[in-house]
Design a protein around this motif. Structure first.
Motif, PDB file in Angstrom:
ATOM      1  N   ALA A 122       0.800  -1.223   0.000  1.00 46.75           N
ATOM      2  CA  ALA A 122       0.000   0.000   0.000  1.00 46.75           C
ATOM      3  C   ALA A 122       0.835   1.277   0.000  1.00 46.75           C
ATOM      4  N   GLY A 123       2.142   1.174   0.188  1.00 50.32           N
ATOM      5  CA  GLY A 123       2.978   2.362   0.283  1.00 50.32           C
ATOM      6  C   GLY A 123       2.846   3.320  -0.895  1.00 50.32           C
ATOM      7  N   PRO A 124       2.959   2.841  -2.138  1.00 52.35           N
ATOM      8  CA  PRO A 124       2.814   3.758  -3.273  1.00 52.35           C
ATOM      9  C   PRO A 124       1.449   4.432  -3.335  1.00 52.35           C
ATOM     10  N   LEU A 125       0.397   3.701  -2.995  1.00 47.59           N
ATOM     11  CA  LEU A 125      -0.939   4.310  -2.993  1.00 47.59           C
ATOM     12  C   LEU A 125      -1.043   5.360  -1.893  1.00 47.59           C
ATOM     13  N   PHE A 126      -0.473   5.090  -0.723  1.00 45.92           N
ATOM     14  CA  PHE A 126      -0.438   6.105   0.330  1.00 45.92           C
ATOM     15  C   PHE A 126       0.221   7.387  -0.188  1.00 45.92           C
ATOM     16  N   GLY A 127       1.307   7.221  -0.947  1.00 41.57           N
ATOM     17  CA  GLY A 127       1.995   8.388  -1.489  1.00 41.57           C
ATOM     18  C   GLY A 127       1.117   9.195  -2.425  1.00 41.57           C
ATOM     19  N   LYS A 128       0.341   8.529  -3.268  1.00 45.42           N
ATOM     20  CA  LYS A 128      -0.570   9.231  -4.172  1.00 45.42           C
ATOM     21  C   LYS A 128      -1.662   9.958  -3.392  1.00 45.42           C
ATOM     22  N   LEU A 129      -2.185   9.301  -2.378  1.00 48.32           N
ATOM     23  CA  LEU A 129      -3.213   9.946  -1.555  1.00 48.32           C
ATOM     24  C   LEU A 129      -2.657  11.193  -0.881  1.00 48.32           C
ATOM     25  N   ALA A 130      -1.429  11.092  -0.371  1.00 47.06           N
ATOM     26  CA  ALA A 130      -0.812  12.250   0.272  1.00 47.06           C
ATOM     27  C   ALA A 130      -0.639  13.394  -0.719  1.00 47.06           C
ATOM     28  N   GLU A 131      -0.238  13.069  -1.931  1.00 52.67           N
ATOM     29  CA  GLU A 131      -0.034  14.097  -2.952  1.00 52.67           C
ATOM     30  C   GLU A 131      -1.319  14.845  -3.264  1.00 52.67           C
ATOM     31  N   LEU A 132      -2.449  14.148  -3.190  1.00 48.45           N
ATOM     32  CA  LEU A 132      -3.740  14.757  -3.518  1.00 48.45           C
ATOM     33  C   LEU A 132      -4.491  15.276  -2.292  1.00 48.45           C
ATOM     34  N   GLY A 133      -3.905  15.117  -1.105  1.00 47.52           N
ATOM     35  CA  GLY A 133      -4.573  15.571   0.111  1.00 47.52           C
ATOM     36  C   GLY A 133      -5.743  14.708   0.515  1.00 47.52           C
ATOM     37  N   LEU A 134      -5.745  13.438   0.093  1.00 51.31           N
ATOM     38  CA  LEU A 134      -6.817  12.510   0.421  1.00 51.31           C
ATOM     39  C   LEU A 134      -6.460  11.689   1.660  1.00 51.31           C
ATOM     40  N   PHE A 135      -7.478  11.176   2.323  1.00 52.84           N
ATOM     41  CA  PHE A 135      -7.292  10.362   3.524  1.00 52.84           C
ATOM     42  C   PHE A 135      -7.080   8.895   3.166  1.00 52.84           C
ATOM     43  N   ALA A 136      -6.272   8.211   3.968  1.00 54.33           N
ATOM     44  CA  ALA A 136      -6.251   6.752   4.015  1.00 54.33           C
ATOM     45  C   ALA A 136      -7.100   6.356   5.215  1.00 54.33           C
ATOM     46  N   GLN A 137      -8.292   5.854   4.942  1.00 49.90           N
ATOM     47  CA  GLN A 137      -9.178   5.416   6.021  1.00 49.90           C
ATOM     48  C   GLN A 137      -8.889   3.951   6.301  1.00 49.90           C
ATOM     49  N   ILE A 138      -8.525   3.631   7.529  1.00 49.66           N
ATOM     50  CA  ILE A 138      -8.039   2.297   7.868  1.00 49.66           C
ATOM     51  C   ILE A 138      -8.885   1.700   8.984  1.00 49.66           C
ATOM     52  N   GLN A 139      -9.423   0.519   8.727  1.00 47.22           N
ATOM     53  CA  GLN A 139     -10.148  -0.217   9.770  1.00 47.22           C
ATOM     54  C   GLN A 139      -9.279  -1.365  10.275  1.00 47.22           C
ATOM     55  N   VAL A 140      -8.891  -1.259  11.534  1.00 48.79           N
ATOM     56  CA  VAL A 140      -8.105  -2.302  12.186  1.00 48.79           C
ATOM     57  C   VAL A 140      -8.918  -2.892  13.321  1.00 48.79           C
ATOM     58  N   CYS A 141      -8.427  -3.966  13.897  1.00 48.95           N
ATOM     59  CA  CYS A 141      -9.028  -4.523  15.110  1.00 48.95           C
ATOM     60  C   CYS A 141      -7.913  -5.092  15.985  1.00 48.95           C
ATOM     61  N   ASP A 142      -8.249  -5.236  17.259  1.00 46.09           N
ATOM     62  CA  ASP A 142      -7.304  -5.810  18.225  1.00 46.09           C
ATOM     63  C   ASP A 142      -5.950  -5.077  18.162  1.00 46.09           C
ATOM     64  N   ASP A 143      -4.847  -5.794  17.926  1.00 46.12           N
ATOM     65  CA  ASP A 143      -3.520  -5.177  17.955  1.00 46.12           C
ATOM     66  C   ASP A 143      -2.923  -4.971  16.558  1.00 46.12           C
ATOM     67  N   GLN A 144      -3.735  -4.991  15.523  1.00 43.54           N
ATOM     68  CA  GLN A 144      -3.207  -4.872  14.156  1.00 43.54           C
ATOM     69  C   GLN A 144      -2.451  -3.567  13.922  1.00 43.54           C
ATOM     70  N   LEU A 145      -2.863  -2.491  14.582  1.00 41.71           N
ATOM     71  CA  LEU A 145      -2.237  -1.203  14.326  1.00 41.71           C
ATOM     72  C   LEU A 145      -0.764  -1.198  14.724  1.00 41.71           C
ATOM     73  N   VAL A 146      -0.377  -2.039  15.650  1.00 39.55           N
ATOM     74  CA  VAL A 146       1.030  -2.122  16.056  1.00 39.55           C
ATOM     75  C   VAL A 146       1.904  -2.458  14.850  1.00 39.55           C
ATOM     76  N   GLU A 147       1.456  -3.416  14.043  1.00 39.64           N
ATOM     77  CA  GLU A 147       2.224  -3.828  12.865  1.00 39.64           C
ATOM     78  C   GLU A 147       2.177  -2.801  11.747  1.00 39.64           C
ATOM     79  N   LEU A 148       1.171  -1.944  11.752  1.00 36.24           N
ATOM     80  CA  LEU A 148       0.990  -1.005  10.645  1.00 36.24           C
ATOM     81  C   LEU A 148       1.575   0.372  10.913  1.00 36.24           C
ATOM     82  N   LEU A 149       2.015   0.628  12.138  1.00 33.04           N
ATOM     83  CA  LEU A 149       2.515   1.957  12.461  1.00 33.04           C
ATOM     84  C   LEU A 149       3.694   2.362  11.577  1.00 33.04           C
ATOM     85  N   GLY A 150       4.590   1.426  11.290  1.00 33.50           N
ATOM     86  CA  GLY A 150       5.748   1.759  10.467  1.00 33.50           C
ATOM     87  C   GLY A 150       5.341   2.239   9.086  1.00 33.50           C
ATOM     88  N   LEU A 151       4.398   1.545   8.465  1.00 36.86           N
ATOM     89  CA  LEU A 151       3.911   1.932   7.146  1.00 36.86           C
ATOM     90  C   LEU A 151       3.281   3.318   7.194  1.00 36.86           C
TER      91      LEU A 151
END
Length: 275
Positions: A122-151
């Motif tokens: 998802a990194g390249p898509l995150f970059g495109k969203l940032a360029e356009l000022g769009l949000f990355a809306q993320i639905q996580v559960c339990d402890d998933q966000l721990v693994e995703l913080l770096g991204l």
């Protein structure tokens, strides 16, 4: 003035209208019966409860990456709605810009359904969203966000976390995933939806089991980075959920009317560009 009369924006809801927009063959779930939720019905719900605007979320269920139902609603609503789309990872910057012109303010990612590995590319898509000022809306559960913080931290994208991060209701605020969400608040480019309590708390104890998480999130993010959503039409729920009681729950969780006005009206107007 009670919560039914106060100005409100519902920042998490879905439309399902398979009679006009057939479901995508790759969708993981096909809503049916009472889950069917066309635009006309949602307009009636909004009128009944004094909801002036809504952030429509393109669902993985039913429509997957087919945004026709969402875009039809955006085009017909004369600014009443903004949208969150579901897109293919390889979507071009120009295609994203075209969605933005139609009222889309972000793209949905759902590791809660597909697992954290679904964001590996998802990194390249995150970059495109940032360029356009769009949000990355993320639905996580339990402890998933721990693994995703770096991204998330490696990107400049604005982040919108669904449903209070969907903590384990019995795990307390020290659980790793919720602490990761609180750390994300300190970075200043993340927002959180105070929504979906029925996804992580017992139907018989929504207030008791969700209040500590909601209050911690408001304290950490501040009301300028918190919004409210209903999750209408409540698909895949094991017990009945109704819109009115969820509004009364929001009133109990946020008894200060000035705080409610900020979170349920002023903040989403600013974040998502409602007129």
């Amino acid at each position: 003035m009670n919560i039914f009369d106060e100005p409100k924006i519902d920042c998490h809801n879905h439309l399902f209208d398979p009679a006009r927009f057939a479901y995508h063959p790759d969708a993981p779930y096909a809503p049916s019966g009472q889950e069917i939720a066309p635009l006309e019905q949602f307009n009636q719900v909004m009128e009944a409860y004094g909801v002036r605007h809504a952030l429509l979320v393109g669902p993985n269920s039913g429509y997957h990456t087919d945004n026709r139902c969402l875009l039809h609603a955006l085009a017909s609503a004369q600014g009443r709605f903004k949208g969150i789309a579901v897109v293919e990872r390889h979507i071009s910057l120009e295609q994203l810009a075209a969605l933005r012109e139609q009222g889309v303010v972000g793209v949905a990612f759902n590791p809660a359904m597909y697992g954290v590995q679904s964001l590996n590319d998802a990194g390249p898509l995150f970059g495109k969203l940032a360029e356009l000022g769009l949000f990355a809306q993320i639905q996580v559960c339990d402890d998933q966000l721990v693994e995703l913080l770096g991204l998330i931290q490696a990107s400049a994208v604005r982040v919108l976390i669904d449903h209070c991060g969907r903590p384990d209701a019995a795990g307390g605020i020290r659980q790793a995933g919720f602490q990761a969400l609180l750390r994300l608040a300190r970075q200043g480019r993340a927002c959180v939806k105070l929504s979906g309590m029925q996804k992580f708390a017992s139907a018989a104890a929504l207030h008791e089991q969700s209040s500590v998480y909601v209050h911690e999130l408001i304290n950490a993010f501040g009301p300028h980075a918190c919004v409210w959503g209903s999750d209408w039409p409540f698909i895949r729920q094991h017990t009945r959920v109704d819109y009115g009681p969820l509004l009364k729950l929001a009133e109990r969780l946020m008894p200060d009317p000035h705080l409610r006005r900020t979170i349920m009206w002023e903040t989403p107007r600013r974040l998502f560009g409602f007129a």
